[in-house]
Design an enzyme around this catalytic site. Sequence first.
Site, short mmCIF file in Angstrom:
data_model
loop_
_atom_site.label_atom_id
_atom_site.label_comp_id
_atom_site.label_asym_id
_atom_site.label_seq_id
_atom_site.Cartn_x
_atom_site.Cartn_y
_atom_site.Cartn_z
N LYS A 128 0.83 -1.20 0.00
CA LYS A 128 0.00 0.00 0.00
C LYS A 128 0.87 1.26 0.00
O LYS A 128 2.09 1.18 0.25
CB LYS A 128 -0.93 -0.05 1.22
CG LYS A 128 -1.89 -1.25 1.18
CD LYS A 128 -2.87 -1.24 2.35
CE LYS A 128 -3.82 -2.42 2.27
NZ LYS A 128 -4.84 -2.38 3.37
N PHE A 163 -15.55 4.28 7.32
CA PHE A 163 -14.15 4.59 7.01
C PHE A 163 -13.83 4.47 5.52
O PHE A 163 -12.70 4.71 5.11
CB PHE A 163 -13.20 3.69 7.82
CG PHE A 163 -13.39 2.21 7.59
CD1 PHE A 163 -12.86 1.58 6.48
CD2 PHE A 163 -14.12 1.44 8.50
CE1 PHE A 163 -13.02 0.21 6.27
CE2 PHE A 163 -14.29 0.07 8.30
CZ PHE A 163 -13.74 -0.54 7.17
N ARG A 165 2.40 -6.60 9.65
CA ARG A 165 1.59 -5.56 10.31
C ARG A 165 1.96 -5.43 11.79
O ARG A 165 1.97 -4.33 12.34
CB ARG A 165 0.11 -5.88 10.13
CG ARG A 165 -0.38 -5.62 8.69
CD ARG A 165 -1.75 -6.22 8.45
NE ARG A 165 -2.35 -5.79 7.19
CZ ARG A 165 -3.48 -6.30 6.70
NH1 ARG A 165 -4.12 -7.26 7.35
NH2 ARG A 165 -3.96 -5.85 5.56
N HIS A 221 -1.81 -5.55 1.36
CA HIS A 221 -3.04 -6.32 1.07
C HIS A 221 -2.66 -7.73 0.66
O HIS A 221 -1.67 -7.92 -0.05
CB HIS A 221 -3.81 -5.66 -0.09
CG HIS A 221 -4.87 -6.57 -0.62
ND1 HIS A 221 -6.10 -6.71 -0.03
CD2 HIS A 221 -4.86 -7.45 -1.66
CE1 HIS A 221 -6.80 -7.62 -0.68
NE2 HIS A 221 -6.08 -8.09 -1.68
N TYR A 271 -12.72 -3.21 -2.88
CA TYR A 271 -13.21 -3.15 -1.50
C TYR A 271 -14.74 -3.06 -1.47
O TYR A 271 -15.30 -2.34 -0.64
CB TYR A 271 -12.58 -1.95 -0.78
CG TYR A 271 -11.12 -2.15 -0.41
CD1 TYR A 271 -10.65 -3.36 0.11
CD2 TYR A 271 -10.21 -1.10 -0.54
CE1 TYR A 271 -9.30 -3.52 0.47
CE2 TYR A 271 -8.86 -1.26 -0.17
CZ TYR A 271 -8.43 -2.47 0.33
OH TYR A 271 -7.10 -2.63 0.70
N GLU A 286 -8.95 -11.17 -7.92
CA GLU A 286 -8.12 -9.97 -7.78
C GLU A 286 -7.00 -9.95 -8.82
O GLU A 286 -6.67 -8.90 -9.37
CB GLU A 286 -7.56 -9.91 -6.35
CG GLU A 286 -8.66 -9.60 -5.33
CD GLU A 286 -8.21 -9.70 -3.88
OE1 GLU A 286 -7.02 -9.96 -3.61
OE2 GLU A 286 -9.07 -9.51 -2.99
N ASN A 342 -2.15 -0.01 6.88
CA ASN A 342 -1.58 -1.25 7.42
C ASN A 342 -0.69 -1.97 6.41
O ASN A 342 -0.56 -3.19 6.44
CB ASN A 342 -2.69 -2.15 7.98
CG ASN A 342 -3.71 -2.50 6.91
OD1 ASN A 342 -3.55 -2.14 5.75
ND2 ASN A 342 -4.74 -3.22 7.30
N1 UDP Z 1 -9.85 -1.00 7.04
C1 UDP Z 1 -9.98 0.16 7.79
N2 UDP Z 1 -10.71 0.14 8.97
C2 UDP Z 1 -11.30 -1.01 9.41
C3 UDP Z 1 -11.17 -2.19 8.65
C4 UDP Z 1 -10.44 -2.16 7.46
O1 UDP Z 1 -9.47 1.21 7.39
O2 UDP Z 1 -11.95 -0.99 10.47
C5 UDP Z 1 -9.04 -0.97 5.80
C6 UDP Z 1 -7.65 -1.57 6.01
O3 UDP Z 1 -6.72 -0.86 5.20
C7 UDP Z 1 -7.85 -2.99 5.50
C8 UDP Z 1 -8.77 -2.74 4.31
O4 UDP Z 1 -9.67 -1.74 4.79
O5 UDP Z 1 -6.63 -3.59 5.17
C9 UDP Z 1 -9.55 -3.96 3.86
O6 UDP Z 1 -10.27 -4.48 4.94
P1 UDP Z 1 -10.38 -6.04 5.14
O7 UDP Z 1 -11.38 -6.28 6.22
O8 UDP Z 1 -10.57 -6.73 3.84
O9 UDP Z 1 -8.94 -6.40 5.77
P2 UDP Z 1 -7.64 -7.13 5.15
O10 UDP Z 1 -8.14 -8.22 4.26
O11 UDP Z 1 -6.85 -6.08 4.43
O12 UDP Z 1 -6.91 -7.65 6.35
MG MG Z 2 -9.51 -8.15 2.76
#
Ligand code: UDP
Ligand code: MG
Length: 134
Positions: free
Chosen positions: A9, A57, A102, A115, A49, A126, A112
């Site tokens: 990211k 958010f 992370r 991805h 997303y 994807e 974070n």
């Molecule tokens: N995210 C956020 N706040 C939250 C949850 C997710 O900003 O409470 C963002 C974060 O960057 C995350 C991305 O949205 O990596 C995608 O969310 P997901 O639940 O798919 O998590 P990931 O698969 O990235 O662990």
């Molecule tokens: Mg995810």
Amino acid sequence: MERTYIMLKPDAIKRSLVGTIIKRIEDKGCNIKAMKMFTLNEEILKEHYSHLIEKPFFPELVNFMTSGPVIGMIIEGTDVVVGMRNLMGPTKWEEASPGTIRGDFANNTTENLIHGSDSVSNAEEEINRFSKFF
Ligand code: UDP
Ligand code: MG
């Protein structure tokens, strides 16, 4: 062999952690099959997303993800989808154990660093979605 879609990211690039993160992936023995730096737009983020569009958010997430380039990667290996998720650590930085990417480097849930696809079918979806950038 399984494939997964990994994306470093914008914060990983701004914080000069690209080499460190790629080294962890390579040290684990995962094979980088393709890699490219490119910039995302809101349209593709709404697809990528889609499960988060209704979240409060989401605008902040789009803002962050378009704030600079990302680095997309296709990684190949046995059970690589789960393996990469374990290497990354969970979404919430405070729940990510030291030793994970992370857990060691993130202190924010939105920013974070990385991805990784969460299932084999999402990985293929994807890879298809982002392959136009490669
Ligand atoms: N995210 C956020 N706040 C939250 C949850 C997710 O900003 O409470 C963002 C974060 O960057 C995350 C991305 O949205 O990596 C995608 O969310 P997901 O639940 O798919 O998590 P990931 O698969 O990235 O662990
Ligand atoms: Mg995810």
